[in-house]
Write an enzyme that holds these catalytic residues in place. Structure first.
Site, PDB file in Angstrom:
ATOM      1  CE1 TYR A 206       6.087  -4.621 -11.300  1.00 12.14           C
ATOM      2  CE2 TYR A 206       5.114  -4.651  -9.113  1.00 12.14           C
ATOM      3  CZ  TYR A 206       4.968  -4.585 -10.481  1.00 12.14           C
ATOM      4  OH  TYR A 206       3.719  -4.461 -11.036  1.00 12.14           O
TER       5      TYR A 206
ATOM      6  CB  CYS B 143      -0.902   0.030   1.233  1.00 10.29           C
ATOM      7  SG  CYS B 143      -1.933  -1.432   1.441  1.00 10.29           S
TER       8      CYS B 143
ATOM      9  CG  ASN C 181       3.025  -0.241   2.965  1.00  8.14           C
ATOM     10  OD1 ASN C 181       2.559  -1.201   2.373  1.00  8.14           O
ATOM     11  ND2 ASN C 181       4.235   0.228   2.707  1.00  8.14           N
ATOM     12  N   GLY C 182       1.845  -2.867   4.962  1.00  8.76           N
ATOM     13  CA  GLY C 182       2.576  -4.032   5.428  1.00  8.76           C
ATOM     14  C   GLY C 182       1.642  -5.193   5.673  1.00  8.76           C
TER      15      GLY C 182
ATOM     16  N   GLY D 204      -0.800   0.725  -4.955  1.00  6.69           N
ATOM     17  CA  GLY D 204      -2.073   0.075  -4.686  1.00  6.69           C
ATOM     18  C   GLY D 204      -3.183   0.632  -5.547  1.00  6.69           C
TER      19      GLY D 204
END
Length: 506
Positions: free
Chosen positions: A258, A2, A101-102, A28
């Site tokens: 990426y 995210c 985020n995670g 995201g």
């Protein structure tokens, strides 16, 4: 995976957060949300979809305030339900909204603890709602009266670190007090802070990537350290403290391969520079394995592999060509749920320029090979366009193991390199030759961009899970949940494996 953002300003923040989420949209595509505060009142809007589709003028007008947080979401835990879009809100103590985020590796055990011991109800299957409630409970435990100060907040975050396992970069607002941000003790997921000096005083912006700061005119201040918590009160005073007992920086290597934008700098390492070095080291391996005359031209798979492909072509003294043109209006296929959707989207996303392939031996360079769906389609497109030989190169090592820290590659059966040799993967994607980057070379590429970085979270390549709580039974469980989404129940928690994990948390 995210993108998160938090803004403390002297003027309305709704537009700033919206613009920051646009700059983080690559992290995201599933859902987006913004929560702002005015005094002790929160306003929030969130829904499934891209940022530009979720927020209309009427939605933006309903988000007043000079402090706020936002998130663009790609779900790796829970579901794609709109109810699980973030931020999440809990009303006690004080009122807290949180974006995460995670991925928590022990969220199911924590959910049961919340119900049994903390008397808190979790309404979704999102690990982020669990994290919010753990934070809220620990703030409540640390608070002796009806007020809150930075030291109490940091005490609560220290307790969160002791209970929670996995990866987490967090921004949160506490009603009537200020903004909190913190990062897991290994710094797996990125988080940085920027500052803007105005005539009215300092403004702060926290974000997953530095590109969000620079794009909005904030000066990059620093990365949030692993285990560190930052608290900004209503008067814009910034406090920080290390809250983890044994912090150790080990950022996710796949961010550099990426996930992150190339113009971002993560933990002092330029993503673009790291990708150039990946191309340089990959060129050295190709020179050792493939005769020079066997390649006519080098082509990238747009977009994240382009820096590596350019540097590779330069080092091998080969022609570089753009053989595929990308449709900018199709999202990142890696982030799309389901193999059928990904396969269909590859043809819609990329179109080959036939004249660049006809009669040539082409070297296609991609950032990584995860499921193999995209690689297979691209090799076939090259052959359909007249390539006489297709050699495929990956700037990353073979992805052999599930990632449990916030990247959607959790099932071993989905990973084309799991249990296969390089030659077998080559046959699966129908290429003539296949060359993977070596893991040591990947790590060296990032360290070259910042020599201070020594350790990395690279479990998807080497199967070594840095949090130390991942076993074969755990991986079996999450794969079963993925195929049959039933939550962990009390009987499972009583199992020796689960009890051992609970003991480690306590």
């Amino acid at each position: 995976m995210c993108g998160i953002v938090g803004v403390v300003s002297h003027s309305p923040v709704n537009q700033l957060i919206y613009d920051a989420l646009l700059l983080l949209q690559h992290r995201g595509q599933d859902a987006a949300g913004i929560a702002t505060s005015q005094g002790s009142t929160f306003s929030m809007h969130k829904a499934n979809g891209l940022v530009r589709d979720v927020f209309r003028t009427r939605n933006m007008r309903s988000l007043p305030g000079t402090m706020g947080i936002g998130q663009c979401r790609y779900p790796t835990a829970g579901s794609s339900s709109e109810e699980e879009a973030q931020p999440f809100y809990v009303n006690a103590p004080f009122g807290i909204v949180l974006a995460h985020n995670g991925n928590l590796t022990n969220w199911e055990q924590l959910k049961i603890e919340m119900f049994r011991n903390d008397r808190r109800h979790i309404n979704t299957t999102s690990d982020s709602e669990v994290l919010l409630n753990v934070l809220a409970h620990e703030i409540q435990q640390a608070t002796t009266g009806y007020s809150l100060d930075p030291s109490t907040v940091f005490q609560a975050v220290a307790s969160v670190h002791r209970r929670v396992r996995g990866s987490y970069a967090v921004v949160a607002q506490i009603a009537g007090y200020g903004m909190l941000a913190f990062r897991d003790p290994h710094g797996i997921r990125p988080l940085c802070i920027g500052i803007n000096e105005t005539p009215d005083g300092k403004e702060y912006l926290l974000a997953s990537e530095s590109v969000a700061l620079e794009g909005l005119g904030f000066r990059f201040l620093r990365d949030v350290a692993p285990g560190e918590a930052i608290f900004i009160d209503l008067d814009r005073n910034l406090y920080s403290q290390q809250c983890a007992e044994t912090p150790e920086l080990a950022p996710c290597a796949f961010e550099f391969v990426y996930l992150a934008r190339p113009d971002s700098v993560i933990d002092g390492a330029s993503v673009y520079h790291a990708r150039l070095k990946m191309g340089e080291y990959l060129a050295e391996k190709i020179r050792r394995e493939i005769p020079a005359g066997d390649i006519d031209v080098v082509m990238p798979i747009p977009d994240s592999s382009r820096p590596s492909a350019i540097e590779l072509a330069l080092k091998l003294n080969l022609d570089y060509r753009e053989g595929f043109i990308k449709n900018r209006y199709i999202g990142r296929t890696f982030l799309m749920p389901g193999q059928a959707i990904r396969r269909k989207s590859v043809r819609q996303k990329l179109n080959a320029i036939g004249s660049e392939f006809k009669g040539k031996s082409v070297l296609l360079v991609d950032d990584s090979i995860v499921r193999g769906t995209t690689s297979l389609e691209i090799v076939q497109m090259a052959r359909d366009s007249g390539a006489k030989r297709v050699i495929f190169a990956s700037a990353a090592p073979p992805v052999k193991y599930p990632n449990v820290y916030g990247i959607d590659m959790p099932t071993r059966g989905e990973l084309i390199a799991h249990g296969r040799t390089v030659e077998e993967v080559c046959r699966e994607i129908t290429a003539d030759r296949l060359v993977y980057q070596d893991l040591d070379a990947l790590k060296r590429s990032i360290s070259d961009a910042n020599p201070a970085l020594k350790d990395f979270e690279a479990s998807c390549f080497d199967g070594k899970y840095i949090t130390g709580d991942i076993s074969r039974d755990y991986l079996d469980h999450i794969e079963n949940v993925r195929g049959n989404p039933a939550p962990m129940n009390e009987d499972m928690v009583r199992s020796p494996l689960a009890l051992k994990k609970l003991a480690s948390v306590e």
